[in-house]
Design a protein around this motif. Structure first.
Motif, PDB file in Angstrom:
ATOM      1  N   GLY A  35       2.100  -1.855  17.058  1.00  0.00           N
ATOM      2  CA  GLY A  35       0.846  -2.594  17.161  1.00  0.00           C
ATOM      3  C   GLY A  35      -0.398  -1.736  17.131  1.00  0.00           C
ATOM      4  N   ARG A  36      -0.280  -0.450  16.844  1.00  0.00           N
ATOM      5  CA  ARG A  36      -1.436   0.448  16.795  1.00  0.00           C
ATOM      6  C   ARG A  36      -2.141   0.411  15.452  1.00  0.00           C
ATOM      7  NH1 ARG A  36       0.216   5.526  16.728  1.00  0.00           N
ATOM      8  NH2 ARG A  36       2.445   5.126  16.607  1.00  0.00           N
ATOM      9  N   SER A  37      -1.511  -0.240  14.464  1.00  0.00           N
ATOM     10  CA  SER A  37      -2.073  -0.340  13.120  1.00  0.00           C
ATOM     11  C   SER A  37      -1.807  -1.758  12.623  1.00  0.00           C
ATOM     12  CB  SER A  37      -1.385   0.694  12.215  1.00  0.00           C
ATOM     13  OG  SER A  37      -1.912   0.671  10.927  1.00  0.00           O
ATOM     14  N   PRO A  38      -2.712  -2.332  11.815  1.00  0.00           N
ATOM     15  CA  PRO A  38      -2.479  -3.701  11.348  1.00  0.00           C
ATOM     16  C   PRO A  38      -1.217  -3.793  10.481  1.00  0.00           C
ATOM     17  CG  PRO A  38      -4.429  -2.747  10.283  1.00  0.00           C
ATOM     18  CD  PRO A  38      -3.955  -1.767  11.310  1.00  0.00           C
ATOM     19  N   ALA A  39      -0.457  -4.872  10.678  1.00  0.00           N
ATOM     20  CA  ALA A  39       0.780  -5.076   9.909  1.00  0.00           C
ATOM     21  C   ALA A  39       0.429  -5.393   8.453  1.00  0.00           C
ATOM     22  CB  ALA A  39       1.593  -6.207  10.521  1.00  0.00           C
ATOM     23  N   ARG A  40       1.138  -4.758   7.541  1.00  0.00           N
ATOM     24  CA  ARG A  40       0.967  -4.989   6.108  1.00  0.00           C
ATOM     25  C   ARG A  40       2.166  -4.388   5.396  1.00  0.00           C
ATOM     26  NH1 ARG A  40      -1.372  -0.242   7.287  1.00  0.00           N
ATOM     27  NH2 ARG A  40      -1.778   1.298   5.695  1.00  0.00           N
ATOM     28  N   ALA A  41       2.338  -4.735   4.147  1.00  0.00           N
ATOM     29  CA  ALA A  41       3.430  -4.163   3.352  1.00  0.00           C
ATOM     30  C   ALA A  41       3.026  -2.762   2.914  1.00  0.00           C
ATOM     31  CB  ALA A  41       3.716  -5.039   2.147  1.00  0.00           C
ATOM     32  N   ILE A  42       3.914  -1.799   3.174  1.00  0.00           N
ATOM     33  CA  ILE A  42       3.645  -0.415   2.761  1.00  0.00           C
ATOM     34  C   ILE A  42       4.890   0.149   2.080  1.00  0.00           C
ATOM     35  CG2 ILE A  42       1.970   0.011   4.605  1.00  0.00           C
ATOM     36  CD1 ILE A  42       4.213   1.636   6.055  1.00  0.00           C
ATOM     37  N   HIS A  43       4.675   1.182   1.296  1.00  0.00           N
ATOM     38  CA  HIS A  43       5.790   1.978   0.769  1.00  0.00           C
ATOM     39  C   HIS A  43       5.332   3.420   0.744  1.00  0.00           C
ATOM     40  CE1 HIS A  43       3.487   1.302  -2.984  1.00  0.00           C
ATOM     41  NE2 HIS A  43       4.082   2.385  -3.461  1.00  0.00           N
ATOM     42  N   GLY A  44       6.296   4.337   0.820  1.00  0.00           N
ATOM     43  CA  GLY A  44       5.970   5.753   0.853  1.00  0.00           C
ATOM     44  C   GLY A  44       7.234   6.572   0.830  1.00  0.00           C
ATOM     45  N   GLU A  45       7.153   7.749   1.376  1.00  0.00           N
ATOM     46  CA  GLU A  45       8.271   8.683   1.332  1.00  0.00           C
ATOM     47  C   GLU A  45       8.630   9.145   2.744  1.00  0.00           C
ATOM     48  OE1 GLU A  45       7.374  11.747  -1.639  1.00  0.00           O
ATOM     49  OE2 GLU A  45       6.046  10.272  -2.565  1.00  0.00           O
ATOM     50  N   ALA A  46       9.946   9.314   2.959  1.00  0.00           N
ATOM     51  CA  ALA A  46      10.426   9.774   4.264  1.00  0.00           C
ATOM     52  C   ALA A  46      11.711  10.551   4.071  1.00  0.00           C
ATOM     53  CB  ALA A  46      10.665   8.587   5.187  1.00  0.00           C
ATOM     54  N   LYS A  47      11.931  11.506   4.945  1.00  0.00           N
ATOM     55  CA  LYS A  47      13.207  12.215   4.949  1.00  0.00           C
ATOM     56  C   LYS A  47      14.262  11.283   5.535  1.00  0.00           C
ATOM     57  CE  LYS A  47      11.143  16.745   5.394  1.00  0.00           C
ATOM     58  NZ  LYS A  47      10.912  17.904   6.247  1.00  0.00           N
ATOM     59  N   ILE A  48      15.501  11.495   5.148  1.00  0.00           N
ATOM     60  CA  ILE A  48      16.585  10.622   5.605  1.00  0.00           C
ATOM     61  C   ILE A  48      16.659  10.579   7.126  1.00  0.00           C
ATOM     62  CG2 ILE A  48      19.094  10.365   5.651  1.00  0.00           C
ATOM     63  CD1 ILE A  48      19.117  11.340   2.755  1.00  0.00           C
ATOM     64  N   ASP A  52       0.844  -1.197   0.000  1.00  0.00           N
ATOM     65  CA  ASP A  52       0.000   0.000   0.000  1.00  0.00           C
ATOM     66  C   ASP A  52       0.875   1.241   0.000  1.00  0.00           C
ATOM     67  OD1 ASP A  52      -2.340  -1.531   0.202  1.00  0.00           O
ATOM     68  OD2 ASP A  52      -2.246  -1.532   2.401  1.00  0.00           O
ATOM     69  N   TYR A  53       0.544   2.208  -0.859  1.00  0.00           N
ATOM     70  CA  TYR A  53       1.264   3.478  -0.883  1.00  0.00           C
ATOM     71  C   TYR A  53       0.666   4.379   0.183  1.00  0.00           C
ATOM     72  CZ  TYR A  53       3.135   7.940  -2.404  1.00  0.00           C
ATOM     73  OH  TYR A  53       3.771   9.159  -2.443  1.00  0.00           O
ATOM     74  N   VAL A  54       1.503   4.814   1.138  1.00  0.00           N
ATOM     75  CA  VAL A  54       1.039   5.679   2.219  1.00  0.00           C
ATOM     76  C   VAL A  54       1.610   7.087   2.120  1.00  0.00           C
ATOM     77  CG1 VAL A  54       0.522   3.779   3.803  1.00  0.00           C
ATOM     78  CG2 VAL A  54       2.812   4.798   3.795  1.00  0.00           C
ATOM     79  N   GLY A  55       2.379   7.341   1.051  1.00  0.00           N
ATOM     80  CA  GLY A  55       2.891   8.680   0.782  1.00  0.00           C
ATOM     81  C   GLY A  55       3.755   9.233   1.884  1.00  0.00           C
ATOM     82  N   LEU A  56       3.477  10.491   2.239  1.00  0.00           N
ATOM     83  CA  LEU A  56       4.270  11.182   3.254  1.00  0.00           C
ATOM     84  C   LEU A  56       3.949  10.717   4.671  1.00  0.00           C
ATOM     85  CD1 LEU A  56       4.130  14.781   1.732  1.00  0.00           C
ATOM     86  CD2 LEU A  56       6.050  13.172   1.672  1.00  0.00           C
ATOM     87  N   LYS A  57       2.962   9.842   4.821  1.00  0.00           N
ATOM     88  CA  LYS A  57       2.606   9.301   6.140  1.00  0.00           C
ATOM     89  C   LYS A  57       3.378   8.017   6.439  1.00  0.00           C
ATOM     90  CE  LYS A  57      -1.998  11.233   5.950  1.00  0.00           C
ATOM     91  NZ  LYS A  57      -3.435  10.980   5.954  1.00  0.00           N
ATOM     92  N   PHE A  58       4.406   7.720   5.627  1.00  0.00           N
ATOM     93  CA  PHE A  58       5.150   6.473   5.776  1.00  0.00           C
ATOM     94  C   PHE A  58       5.730   6.302   7.173  1.00  0.00           C
ATOM     95  CE2 PHE A  58       9.074   4.029   5.755  1.00  0.00           C
ATOM     96  CZ  PHE A  58       8.616   2.826   5.234  1.00  0.00           C
ATOM     97  N   VAL A  59       6.387   7.317   7.701  1.00  0.00           N
ATOM     98  CA  VAL A  59       7.041   7.213   9.004  1.00  0.00           C
ATOM     99  C   VAL A  59       6.020   6.914  10.092  1.00  0.00           C
ATOM    100  CG1 VAL A  59       8.354   8.500  10.748  1.00  0.00           C
ATOM    101  CG2 VAL A  59       8.976   8.671   8.330  1.00  0.00           C
ATOM    102  N   ASP A  60       4.912   7.674  10.097  1.00  0.00           N
ATOM    103  CA  ASP A  60       3.886   7.467  11.117  1.00  0.00           C
ATOM    104  C   ASP A  60       3.269   6.079  11.003  1.00  0.00           C
ATOM    105  OD1 ASP A  60       4.297  10.029  12.091  1.00  0.00           O
ATOM    106  OD2 ASP A  60       2.740  10.897  10.812  1.00  0.00           O
ATOM    107  N   GLU A  61       2.992   5.643   9.779  1.00  0.00           N
ATOM    108  CA  GLU A  61       2.353   4.341   9.574  1.00  0.00           C
ATOM    109  C   GLU A  61       3.296   3.196   9.928  1.00  0.00           C
ATOM    110  OE1 GLU A  61      -0.836   1.926   8.950  1.00  0.00           O
ATOM    111  OE2 GLU A  61      -0.793   4.109   9.088  1.00  0.00           O
ATOM    112  N   ALA A  62       4.573   3.296   9.546  1.00  0.00           N
ATOM    113  CA  ALA A  62       5.544   2.245   9.883  1.00  0.00           C
ATOM    114  C   ALA A  62       5.710   2.126  11.392  1.00  0.00           C
ATOM    115  CB  ALA A  62       6.892   2.547   9.224  1.00  0.00           C
TER     116      ALA A  62
END
Length: 135
Positions: free
Chosen positions: A97-110, A81-91
């Motif tokens: 354990g606050r969100s169901p585990a799944r494969a995600i990709h998105g964007e994050a600052k280094i 799932d593409y989570v965009g700029l919310k990648f860090v928060d979602e990961a």
């Protein structure tokens, strides 16, 4: 216009722009081409790399490396799932354990990605340039 790499008899290199090869020869023969460093009118064209045009839009020719990256990107996009700029928060939420585990990709600052790694969140950088969205 044609850009020529030029060299004077003193060994100075410089560039010159001319309408055509004939225009260069005519201008040089008239003594109007001179070295910008020393003023010498004894100027010759020097060897230069050919201009290679950029790939045209819609050109499908890819190098093997580009093809491999393209295939990898398709695989990642099809299976996560593409989570965009919310990648860090979602990961982080999945790791805690606050969100169901799944494969995600998105964007994050280094710096943000580095913090995730330090926290033990399993992340990996992908060798993709983010897709630019335009209106």
């Amino acid at each position: 216009m044609i850009r020529y790499a030029l060299r004077c008899d003193q060994g100075h290199d410089f560039d010159g722009w001319f309408r055509s090869s004939e225009a260069f020869e005519t201008t040089r023969a008239a003594g109007h081409v001179s070295c910008m460093h020393c003023g010498s009118a004894k100027v010759e064209k020097s060897l230069m790399a050919p201009a290679v045009p950029a790939a045209k839009k819609g050109d499908t020719a890819m190098t093997p490396a580009e093809a491999a990256l393209h295939a990898l990107r398709q695989q990642v996009e099809a299976n996560s799932d593409y989570v965009g700029l919310k990648f860090v928060d979602e990961a982080r939420a999945m790791h805690e354990g606050r969100s169901p585990a799944r494969a995600i990709h998105g964007e994050a600052k280094i710096e943000e990605a580095r913090k995730l790694i330090e926290e033990g969140v399993p992340v990996a950088p992908l060798p993709f340039i983010p897709r630019q969205k335009t209106n």
